[in-house]
Design a protein around this motif. Structure first.
Motif, PDB file in Angstrom:
ATOM      1  N   LYS A  92     -51.368   3.120 -13.549  1.00  0.00           N
ATOM      2  CA  LYS A  92     -50.861   3.888 -14.672  1.00  0.00           C
ATOM      3  C   LYS A  92     -49.884   4.955 -14.171  1.00  0.00           C
ATOM      4  O   LYS A  92     -49.992   5.397 -13.019  1.00  0.00           O
ATOM      5  CB  LYS A  92     -52.005   4.539 -15.440  1.00  0.00           C
ATOM      6  N   PRO A  93     -48.929   5.372 -14.989  1.00  0.00           N
ATOM      7  CA  PRO A  93     -48.433   4.655 -16.154  1.00  0.00           C
ATOM      8  C   PRO A  93     -47.645   3.434 -15.683  1.00  0.00           C
ATOM      9  O   PRO A  93     -47.101   3.441 -14.587  1.00  0.00           O
ATOM     10  CB  PRO A  93     -47.504   5.685 -16.808  1.00  0.00           C
ATOM     11  N   MET A  94     -47.588   2.394 -16.502  1.00  0.00           N
ATOM     12  CA  MET A  94     -46.922   1.180 -16.054  1.00  0.00           C
ATOM     13  C   MET A  94     -45.449   1.417 -15.733  1.00  0.00           C
ATOM     14  O   MET A  94     -44.857   0.715 -14.911  1.00  0.00           O
ATOM     15  CB  MET A  94     -47.068   0.061 -17.092  1.00  0.00           C
ATOM     16  N   VAL A 117     -52.654  -3.529 -16.478  1.00  0.00           N
ATOM     17  CA  VAL A 117     -52.345  -2.121 -16.251  1.00  0.00           C
ATOM     18  C   VAL A 117     -53.655  -1.394 -15.988  1.00  0.00           C
ATOM     19  O   VAL A 117     -54.659  -1.614 -16.680  1.00  0.00           O
ATOM     20  CB  VAL A 117     -51.604  -1.513 -17.459  1.00  0.00           C
ATOM     21  N   HIS A 119     -55.966   0.965 -16.541  1.00  0.00           N
ATOM     22  CA  HIS A 119     -56.621   1.961 -17.388  1.00  0.00           C
ATOM     23  C   HIS A 119     -58.119   1.658 -17.312  1.00  0.00           C
ATOM     24  O   HIS A 119     -58.702   1.069 -18.226  1.00  0.00           O
ATOM     25  CB  HIS A 119     -56.103   1.886 -18.826  1.00  0.00           C
ATOM     26  N   HIS A 180     -54.853   8.257 -19.275  1.00  0.00           N
ATOM     27  CA  HIS A 180     -56.079   7.466 -19.424  1.00  0.00           C
ATOM     28  C   HIS A 180     -56.813   7.834 -20.710  1.00  0.00           C
ATOM     29  O   HIS A 180     -57.319   6.964 -21.429  1.00  0.00           O
ATOM     30  CB  HIS A 180     -57.014   7.689 -18.232  1.00  0.00           C
ATOM     31  N   ASP A 183     -55.003   6.434 -23.655  1.00  0.00           N
ATOM     32  CA  ASP A 183     -55.287   5.010 -23.796  1.00  0.00           C
ATOM     33  C   ASP A 183     -56.605   4.804 -24.528  1.00  0.00           C
ATOM     34  O   ASP A 183     -56.708   3.945 -25.412  1.00  0.00           O
ATOM     35  CB  ASP A 183     -55.342   4.346 -22.416  1.00  0.00           C
ATOM     36  N   GLY A 314     -50.792  -1.041 -21.882  1.00  0.00           N
ATOM     37  CA  GLY A 314     -50.130  -0.023 -21.072  1.00  0.00           C
ATOM     38  C   GLY A 314     -48.915   0.549 -21.751  1.00  0.00           C
ATOM     39  O   GLY A 314     -48.645   1.756 -21.667  1.00  0.00           O
ATOM     40  N   ARG A 315     -48.180  -0.296 -22.465  1.00  0.00           N
ATOM     41  CA  ARG A 315     -46.982   0.177 -23.160  1.00  0.00           C
ATOM     42  C   ARG A 315     -47.346   1.129 -24.295  1.00  0.00           C
ATOM     43  O   ARG A 315     -46.631   2.112 -24.552  1.00  0.00           O
ATOM     44  CB  ARG A 315     -46.191  -1.015 -23.710  1.00  0.00           C
TER      45      ARG A 315
END
Length: 349
Positions: A92-94, A117, A119, A180, A183, A314-315
């Motif tokens: 993270k972050p992607m 990704v 998380h 995180h 997310d 992730g986006r």
């Protein structure tokens, strides 16, 4: 065996090494870092070691490339791995922009490879219990949610590496520390429509922000608050996530959001709630998050399916961070549809 390679042998790479070594059917075959000194412990164990990623992926059998470099380098390396036909696990972050995130997604789709990704907090026992309650409809309709990261990252932390605290490589407290928790909020509450925010660089001598406060409106009509800071004195205080609904209230807290502080639902007795709290407190960590990510990716490669925490996930987290940052910069509310329109028109959001 699913053969893994790690690119970037800094601190976070250690968690990837441990996770790969612990996962059945996975093997660490190669590592890559521009600093030869970081490769020495791996070479001593007989692991193929390289200072050039292109040479690594053309010299050694590798199925999955784990990107563990500073955040600003994630996109070009992930794209390079995908174009070589390798599955990708990216920390993270992607990426630091939606344009770069989309380029990663497109490269993975074009080359028929999987993208995960990192998380990992979704795999914590308390978060799985919370998600189960959401899926069961135990909250009813949500009124609001609160995500809080009150941590300490002192000046010494930022001075240890020049990329830390920079906009080009780090991205700030929301991007590097709080993403995180964001997310998790999205995973549990659903999509966000609009954001208002303030951010500041109060104490640390860095380029990016060290404190940020945002207010959200979700697509469901629920509201949300994000508070994130690395300015806490003298050490980490808490990471928490609180969900409030018409028939349920849950607050997860502790230094890293592992513990249940409040667990009340209309369809559960106090005894039922206490049993859940006791079960979580007996094993708050569960399977380490990186181990869960690697186990899932190994299975995804074998089964030809998407990982549980995939590129689209992730986006979404990245998009929320960027919306908060833009709202603070512009001094007005920002709708996430604005970011999507900007990207579609060739902008660099």
């Amino acid at each position: 065996m699913v053969q893994y390679a790690i690119v970037g042998c800094g601190h976070i790479a250690n968690k990837h090494v441990e996770a790969i070594e612990a996962a059945e059917g996975a093997k660490l075959s190669a590592v890559c870092d521009r600093d030869p000194r970081r490769l020495e412990p791996f070479a001593a164990k007989g692991i193929h070691s390289f200072t050039d990623m292109e040479r690594m992926i053309t010299s050694v059998t590798v199925d999955v490339v784990n990107i563990c470099t500073p955040s600003g380098l994630h996109a070009p390396l992930a794209i390079q791995a995908a174009n070589a036909g390798k599955h990708v696990v990216v920390e993270k972050p992607m990426a630091l922009t939606l344009k770069d995130a989309d380029a990663i997604l497109q490269a993975c789709e074009r080359n028929g490879v999987q993208l995960a990704v990192v998380h990992p907090n979704r795999f914590r026992p308390v978060m799985k219990a919370l998600r189960q309650r959401v899926d069961e409809g135990a909250f009813g309709s949500f009124s609001h949610a609160n995500a809080t990261v009150r941590w300490n990252r002192n000046q010494e932390y930022y001075n240890q590496a020049p990329w830390r605290g920079s906009r080009a490589m780090d991205g700030g407290v929301l991007m590097n520390q709080a993403i995180h928790n964001l997310d998790l909020m999205l995973w549990l509450m659903g999509d966000v429509e609009e954001v208002s925010a303030y951010q500041a660089t109060r104490f640390r001598q860095i380029e990016a922000e060290d404190v940020s406060v945002s207010v959200l409106r979700f697509a469901s009509g629920a509201l949300g608050v994000i508070e994130a800071a690395v300015t806490l004195y003298p050490r980490n205080l808490e990471e928490s996530l609180a969900l409030f609904g018409e028939t349920g209230t849950a607050v997860v807290s502790g230094p890293t959001a592992n513990w249940i502080q409040t667990w009340k639902f209309a369809d559960q007795t106090d005894e039922d709630s206490e049993q859940t709290i006791h079960r979580i407190h007996e094993d708050p960590q569960g399977l380490p998050g990186h181990s869960a990510i690697i186990r899932d990716m190994t299975a995804a490669v074998r089964e030809g399916r998407r990982p549980v925490v995939n590129g689209e996930d992730g986006r979404k987290a990245l998009e929320l961070v960027i919306a908060c940052q833009r709202a603070a910069e512009l001094g007005r509310p920002v709708r996430l549809s604005e970011l999507r329109r900007d990207v579609n028109q060739g902008g660099a959001s």
